[in-house]
Design a protein around this motif. Sequence first.
Motif, PDB file in Angstrom:
ATOM      1  N   ARG A  34       0.815  -1.021   0.126  1.00  0.00           N
ATOM      2  CA  ARG A  34      -0.037  -0.162   0.133  1.00  0.00           C
ATOM      3  C   ARG A  34       0.954   1.124  -0.224  1.00  0.00           C
ATOM      4  O   ARG A  34       1.956   1.279   0.528  1.00  0.00           O
ATOM      5  CB  ARG A  34      -0.770   0.060   1.458  1.00  0.00           C
ATOM      6  CG  ARG A  34      -1.957  -1.119   1.441  1.00  0.00           C
ATOM      7  CD  ARG A  34      -3.063  -0.971   2.332  1.00  0.00           C
ATOM      8  NE  ARG A  34      -2.008  -0.841   3.502  1.00  0.00           N
ATOM      9  CZ  ARG A  34      -2.188  -1.698   4.569  1.00  0.00           C
ATOM     10  NH1 ARG A  34      -2.962  -2.835   4.421  1.00  0.00           N
ATOM     11  NH2 ARG A  34      -1.549  -1.739   5.687  1.00  0.00           N
ATOM     12  N   SER A  40      -5.092   8.024   6.173  1.00  0.00           N
ATOM     13  CA  SER A  40      -6.116   7.261   6.938  1.00  0.00           C
ATOM     14  C   SER A  40      -6.603   8.241   7.766  1.00  0.00           C
ATOM     15  O   SER A  40      -5.990   9.043   8.192  1.00  0.00           O
ATOM     16  CB  SER A  40      -5.124   6.179   7.695  1.00  0.00           C
ATOM     17  OG  SER A  40      -4.933   5.132   7.157  1.00  0.00           O
ATOM     18  N   THR A  98     -13.233   6.188   2.038  1.00  0.00           N
ATOM     19  CA  THR A  98     -13.239   5.100   1.511  1.00  0.00           C
ATOM     20  C   THR A  98     -13.458   4.170   2.698  1.00  0.00           C
ATOM     21  O   THR A  98     -12.583   4.383   3.486  1.00  0.00           O
ATOM     22  CB  THR A  98     -12.490   4.401   0.413  1.00  0.00           C
ATOM     23  OG1 THR A  98     -11.198   4.698   0.961  1.00  0.00           O
ATOM     24  CG2 THR A  98     -12.592   5.241  -0.838  1.00  0.00           C
ATOM     25  N   TYR A  99     -14.330   3.033   2.682  1.00  0.00           N
ATOM     26  CA  TYR A  99     -14.251   2.013   3.899  1.00  0.00           C
ATOM     27  C   TYR A  99     -14.638   0.904   3.173  1.00  0.00           C
ATOM     28  O   TYR A  99     -15.157   0.657   2.224  1.00  0.00           O
ATOM     29  CB  TYR A  99     -15.022   2.524   5.012  1.00  0.00           C
ATOM     30  CG  TYR A  99     -16.582   2.382   4.989  1.00  0.00           C
ATOM     31  CD1 TYR A  99     -17.246   1.081   5.320  1.00  0.00           C
ATOM     32  CD2 TYR A  99     -17.471   3.239   4.233  1.00  0.00           C
ATOM     33  CE1 TYR A  99     -18.556   0.813   5.291  1.00  0.00           C
ATOM     34  CE2 TYR A  99     -18.562   3.113   4.063  1.00  0.00           C
ATOM     35  CZ  TYR A  99     -19.244   1.698   4.576  1.00  0.00           C
ATOM     36  OH  TYR A  99     -20.651   1.585   4.451  1.00  0.00           O
ATOM     37  N   GLY A 103     -10.197  -1.943   6.499  1.00  0.00           N
ATOM     38  CA  GLY A 103      -9.697  -0.885   5.926  1.00  0.00           C
ATOM     39  C   GLY A 103      -8.522  -1.230   4.855  1.00  0.00           C
ATOM     40  O   GLY A 103      -7.837  -0.336   4.279  1.00  0.00           O
ATOM     41  N   SER A 106     -10.187  -0.478   1.062  1.00  0.00           N
ATOM     42  CA  SER A 106     -10.574   0.651   0.985  1.00  0.00           C
ATOM     43  C   SER A 106      -9.218   1.649   0.643  1.00  0.00           C
ATOM     44  O   SER A 106      -9.252   2.560   0.078  1.00  0.00           O
ATOM     45  CB  SER A 106     -11.393   1.162   2.102  1.00  0.00           C
ATOM     46  OG  SER A 106     -10.995   0.928   3.360  1.00  0.00           O
ATOM     47  N   ALA A 107      -8.022   1.173   1.267  1.00  0.00           N
ATOM     48  CA  ALA A 107      -7.045   1.707   1.389  1.00  0.00           C
ATOM     49  C   ALA A 107      -6.549   1.760  -0.001  1.00  0.00           C
ATOM     50  O   ALA A 107      -6.028   2.683  -0.951  1.00  0.00           O
ATOM     51  CB  ALA A 107      -5.796   1.255   2.018  1.00  0.00           C
ATOM     52  N   ALA A 110      -8.910   3.862  -2.441  1.00  0.00           N
ATOM     53  CA  ALA A 110      -8.482   5.380  -2.392  1.00  0.00           C
ATOM     54  C   ALA A 110      -7.142   5.693  -3.062  1.00  0.00           C
ATOM     55  O   ALA A 110      -7.119   6.733  -3.408  1.00  0.00           O
ATOM     56  CB  ALA A 110      -8.234   5.626  -0.771  1.00  0.00           C
ATOM     57  N   ASN A 122      -8.613   7.278   3.415  1.00  0.00           N
ATOM     58  CA  ASN A 122      -9.171   5.682   3.896  1.00  0.00           C
ATOM     59  C   ASN A 122      -9.529   5.921   5.317  1.00  0.00           C
ATOM     60  O   ASN A 122      -8.928   6.170   6.125  1.00  0.00           O
ATOM     61  CB  ASN A 122      -8.153   4.964   3.597  1.00  0.00           C
ATOM     62  CG  ASN A 122      -8.473   3.247   3.977  1.00  0.00           C
ATOM     63  OD1 ASN A 122      -9.482   2.837   3.875  1.00  0.00           O
ATOM     64  ND2 ASN A 122      -7.665   2.690   4.806  1.00  0.00           N
ATOM     65  N   GLU A 124      -9.546   3.968   8.265  1.00  0.00           N
ATOM     66  CA  GLU A 124      -8.756   2.624   8.785  1.00  0.00           C
ATOM     67  C   GLU A 124      -9.490   2.265   9.659  1.00  0.00           C
ATOM     68  O   GLU A 124      -9.964   2.671  10.594  1.00  0.00           O
ATOM     69  CB  GLU A 124      -7.339   2.777   9.052  1.00  0.00           C
ATOM     70  CG  GLU A 124      -6.759   1.757   9.372  1.00  0.00           C
ATOM     71  CD  GLU A 124      -5.193   2.265   9.342  1.00  0.00           C
ATOM     72  OE1 GLU A 124      -4.366   1.246   9.614  1.00  0.00           O
ATOM     73  OE2 GLU A 124      -4.671   3.292   9.226  1.00  0.00           O
ATOM     74  N   SER A 126     -12.501   0.983   9.429  1.00  0.00           N
ATOM     75  CA  SER A 126     -13.583   0.848   8.671  1.00  0.00           C
ATOM     76  C   SER A 126     -14.821   0.438   9.359  1.00  0.00           C
ATOM     77  O   SER A 126     -15.185   0.821  10.568  1.00  0.00           O
ATOM     78  CB  SER A 126     -13.416  -0.172   7.517  1.00  0.00           C
ATOM     79  OG  SER A 126     -12.609   0.706   6.454  1.00  0.00           O
TER      80      SER A 126
END
Length: 166
Positions: A34, A40, A98-99, A103, A106-107, A110, A122, A124, A126
């Motif tokens: 990532r 986050s 995003t979620y 997380g 979604s990361a 994002a 993101n 984190e 979620s």
Amino acid sequence: MQPYTSFARVTPWLFALLLLAASALPAQADWFGRAPDVESVSLEEVQALMAEGAQKGDVVLVDVRSPEEIAVSIIPGAISVTEFEARLEQYREAKVITYCTIGVRSADYAEKLMEAGFEARNYEGSILDWVNAGLPVVTPAGEATRRVHVYSKQFSVPPPYEAVTR
């Protein structure tokens, strides 16, 4: 031969192998691949951004989970990736949060949004972080529910929520 002697001979090769594997990742990636430039946000930041966005209309919460997961429940006010992508230009100037379940997915999403020029963050933790804080979830139709799709049986939710994996 002592056990440590053979380990000492293997260790440099193992170290070299790890360096080689790490060099295959993008320069800005962490060990999970990532990009660290995906910011986050915490639960408190998500709530503050959503409250601010409700007033200004410039924040969108995007659930990147599968349709099966979303069918169980979502965070109130969230939209699916499908809905988001159907109206990309509407959200071009918005702050996108995003979620997913915890997380990770979604990361990744994002990061893709950032590469496409969006201001994305993101959440984190979620949806599991959300319900661990005792916050409400709703069905896609907007009805209150306590059911939460947890993606895998390795994840759980606190009472009174009900974990769903299918």
